[in-house]
Design a protein around this motif. Structure first.
Motif, PDB file in Angstrom:
ATOM      1  N   LEU A 194       0.833  -1.373  -0.208  1.00 30.05           N
ATOM      2  CA  LEU A 194      -0.039   0.097  -0.002  1.00 30.05           C
ATOM      3  C   LEU A 194       0.926   1.130  -0.013  1.00 30.05           C
ATOM      4  O   LEU A 194       0.481   2.281  -0.897  1.00 30.05           O
ATOM      5  CB  LEU A 194      -0.905  -0.046   1.247  1.00 30.05           C
ATOM      6  N   CYS A 216      -7.829  -2.393   5.861  1.00 29.15           N
ATOM      7  CA  CYS A 216      -6.733  -1.413   5.868  1.00 29.15           C
ATOM      8  C   CYS A 216      -7.114  -0.211   6.164  1.00 29.15           C
ATOM      9  O   CYS A 216      -8.193   0.432   5.958  1.00 29.15           O
ATOM     10  CB  CYS A 216      -6.156  -1.245   4.256  1.00 29.15           C
ATOM     11  N   ILE A 246     -10.929  -0.746   2.763  1.00 30.39           N
ATOM     12  CA  ILE A 246      -9.713   0.225   2.911  1.00 30.39           C
ATOM     13  C   ILE A 246     -10.661   1.560   3.520  1.00 30.39           C
ATOM     14  O   ILE A 246     -11.412   2.193   3.087  1.00 30.39           O
ATOM     15  CB  ILE A 246      -9.251   0.447   1.481  1.00 30.39           C
TER      16      ILE A 246
END
Ligand code: PRX
Length: 679
Positions: free
Chosen positions: A567, A592, A627
């Protein structure tokens, strides 16, 4: 297993009566000998295999305590053997030459083949000659990136025959992951295929391999040979004719996208056509390496888990025999991919060392429909079946009709592996798939352990849904607390193993210190599994999940650090933190938190790009489910990210426990507000 009430399922008589271990008393007796006198126990088993020369020194030797010096584990040092010889020649000498070793079932129903032990030996010898001609020698590493086809087994066994160390990379990993593994293992030969269909999705393995080889070149390492199996063949214009006779009508063709490098690339079938089908095995020391296989670690870099010859052979063979209660003539099927340890131990080595007849399946459980697995079970009369909880949960969703359409009456033992199985899925496996007449074996183990650690035996162990039950022969588990003190009776803590067993990994390839640090440092004198567990009043073990920074998604171990570093490679990301989140099918999924750089915007396009980044760096298995934007992350005053708090935020649990060490607690409220809408 009849229900005894209180969720205990006793082995059924029809399974118990013919089984290798037919009562819990017999299990206890054998277990006692296995841990009190390992030499006698494993020595007797070793007599079933071929040894070129016998063990000269101690039968087993080890140091598990970092305070006493270097960690080492040795079994049967000085003995010489060859695992490939034991898988093939030794079985053929016993009269199994004409038995089918593998039924291959392709992705497309109707695309199938079979190979006997005699035929397989010839193919393996040819491949051994091919590898030798490519300059591969004892101890060299060979990377293998292949679909679930018989040539994959041929390639593995050919490596084993010449003493080369195979390093198989799961076909679902990305080019970057493949390159990282080739570089770490310094494999100058790569064996792959043109491509494969899984369901209707095509994976162009040769193109991915080319990208990986180029990445290695850029990093200063040359892959000298790339051997390509033509599995899908070249696409031709209608009516063009040509060399496509080998091609089964149902399998679609593809055209390779990338350039063919004449100095490096060669077709498998061209090389095999010219090779002799005779090859005298290279006799190897018990402790020479057999293979390496990468697994995720707490830090970003995967670990090359190294297994050796004799011990792994004994352990893979013995667990297969007892845990599946395998008997000659039975048809066995493990649905795992050979790219994972389950496939190494329980598709190739364990079954072949038992002279078994197995199914290799190229496709997937839901294609063309959710009845495919049971159709295959009926087609080959599979009696021992091994799969993952995530597959069971997926099939549960599609209902019983797909199951009931097929008889499944050949089934006797149903295994699961890879992650904890929830009791609901266990019961569905037992009641619906097994029609209440099969034994369920929930097998707990790891890439590192080479074979089963905790598991029921089908004819002996009363099962409890959700528990991996009791230790396999040779395993001495213990539960310790944070201070490393062993706990007695019913308890919860860290699962450790006190004594080595033959199939244990010996080192992390190229990094013995990492091996010592990861598995032996936290609690000196014990092997640390990294899993938490509960031991109940009956001494049964219940795995509660990972205790380190790894997570288990659909039975695949992923490293949070590896996903975070993928990432962070995106230009908009300043910082990332990854935690696991419960998922009804996958068990766990990836959640995330990303902190963006000044002026960068968090929107759907960015989320798509970040998912793409993870897919590119690791592979589709690691792609995040969620995310979330994190303007700030909860950290300790020393700057360590508090994942414990992030796990609570992901789960929307307001009770954060002790947060007195947090540097700035105001970030927490914002994170609760920013949780993605779709969670
Ligand atoms: O956390 C445990 C879980 O999978 C981890 C090992 O992953 P890997 O090395 O990829 O090997 C998977 C196949 C053996 C373990 O540390 N695990 C595996 N089997 C079980 C399990 N957790 C609970 N129950 C199981 N039966």
């Amino acid at each position: 297993m009849a229900d005894k009430g209180e969720g205990v399922y006793m082995p059924h008589d029809h399974i118990r009566e013919n089984s290798h271990v037919s009562s819990i008393e017999q299990y206890h007796k054998m277990y006692k000998e296995s841990v009190e006198n390992p030499e006698a126990f494993w020595g007797k088993i070793a007599e079933n295999f071929y040894w070129k020369s016998q063990c000269t020194g101690k039968f087993w030797e080890y140091n598990y305590d970092v305070r006493q010096g270097e960690i080492f584990i040795k079994w049967m040092a000085g003995a010489t053997t060859n695992v490939c010889y034991n898988c093939l020649d030794h079985n053929i000498e016993k009269g199994l030459g004409d038995s089918v070793a593998f039924y291959w079932e392709g992705n497309y129903p109707g695309d199938a083949s079979q190979i006997t032990y005699n035929e397989l030996l010839k193919e393996v010898c040819k491949c051994a000659n091919v590898l030798i001609n490519k300059g591969v020698k004892k101890g060299d590493r060979v990377a293998i990136y292949m679909p679930m086809i018989v040539e994959l087994v041929v390639a593995m066994l050919a490596c084993a025959r010449i003493g080369a160390v195979h390093s198989i990379v799961f076909g679902g990993f990305s080019a970057d992951s493949l390159a990282g593994r080739i570089l770490d293992s310094k494999s100058s030969v790569l064996i792959t295929a043109d491509g494969v269909y899984r369901g209707e999705k095509m994976l162009n393995l040769k193109d991915i391999s080319d990208t990986a080889i180029q990445e290695c070149q850029d990093a200063g390492f040359t892959v000298t040979s790339c051997i390509v199996v033509r599995h899908l063949g070249e696409k031709r214009e209608p009516g063009a004719g040509g060399d496509v006779e080998h091609h089964p009508p149902k399998r679609p063709c593809i055209k390779l996208q990338t350039k063919w490098h004449n100095d490096r690339d060669c077709w498998w079938h061209d090389l095999m056509a010219d090779a002799s089908d005779q090859f005298e095995p290279v006799w190897l020391d018990a402790e020479d390496p057999l293979f390496m296989l990468y697994t995720s670690g707490s830090t970003g870099k995967p670990k090359g888990v190294l297994h050796t010859q004799a011990g792994y052979m004994l352990y893979a063979a013995t667990t297969t025999k007892y845990v599946f209660d395998y008997k000659p003539g039975e048809i066995y099927w493990c649905t795992a991919d050979i790219g994972w340890i389950t496939g190494h131990s329980y598709i190739t080595y364990g079954p072949m060392l038992n002279g078994a007849t197995s199914v290799i399946f190229e496709g997937m459980p839901l294609w063309p429909d959710a009845g495919r697995m049971w159709e295959i079970v009926d087609k080959y009369k599979v009696s021992k079946f091994y799969t993952a909880p995530t597959a069971i949960r997926t099939l549960m969703k599609f209902g019983e009709d797909y199951v009931k359409k097929h008889s499944r009456k050949s089934l006797k033992v149903l295994g699961t592996v890879g992650e904890p199985i929830n009791p609901e899925a266990w019961l569905w496996y037992y009641n619906v798939i097994g029609d209440k007449r099969c034994s369920i074996v929930d097998t707990y183990w790891q890439t590192e352990t080479g074979g089963h650690v905790l598991t029921p035996l089908p004819g002996a162990t009363p099962a409890k849904p959700g528990s991996a039950t009791l230790p396999f022969f040779g395993q001495v588990p213990a539960v310790v607390n944070e201070n490393g003190e062993e706990l007695d009776g019913p308890c919860e803590g860290y699962l450790v193993l006190k004594q080595p067993w033959p199939g244990q990994m010996r080192t992390v390839y190229g990094d013995h210190q990492r091996f010592e640090r990861t598995y032996f440092q936290k609690f000196p004198g014990y092997y640390l599994t990294g899993d938490g567990c509960i031991r109940d009043k009956d001494g049964y073990y219940w795995i509660t999940g990972r205790t380190d920074d790894t997570m288990n998604v659909s039975g695949h171990l992923l490293s949070t650090a590896e996903i975070e570093s993928a990432l962070i490679e995106h230009s908009a990301v300043a910082e990332a933190a990854v935690v696991s989140y419960p998922h009804s099918i996958k068990g766990e999924c990836v959640y995330c938190f990303v902190t963006l750089k000044e002026g960068k915007l968090f929107n759907d396009a960015l989320v798509g790009e970040l998912k793409g980044k993870v897919r590119q760096k690791i592979g589709p298995i690691a792609v995040p489910e969620y995310i979330q934007n994190a303007p700030g992350l909860p950290k300790t005053r020393s700057g360590k990210i508090m994942r414990r708090v992030l796990r609570k935020i992901a789960r929307n649990q307001q009770d954060l426990g002790d947060i007195s060490t947090m540097a700035d607690s105001s970030v927490v409220e914002v994170l609760f507000q920013n949780r993605p809408k779709n969670v």
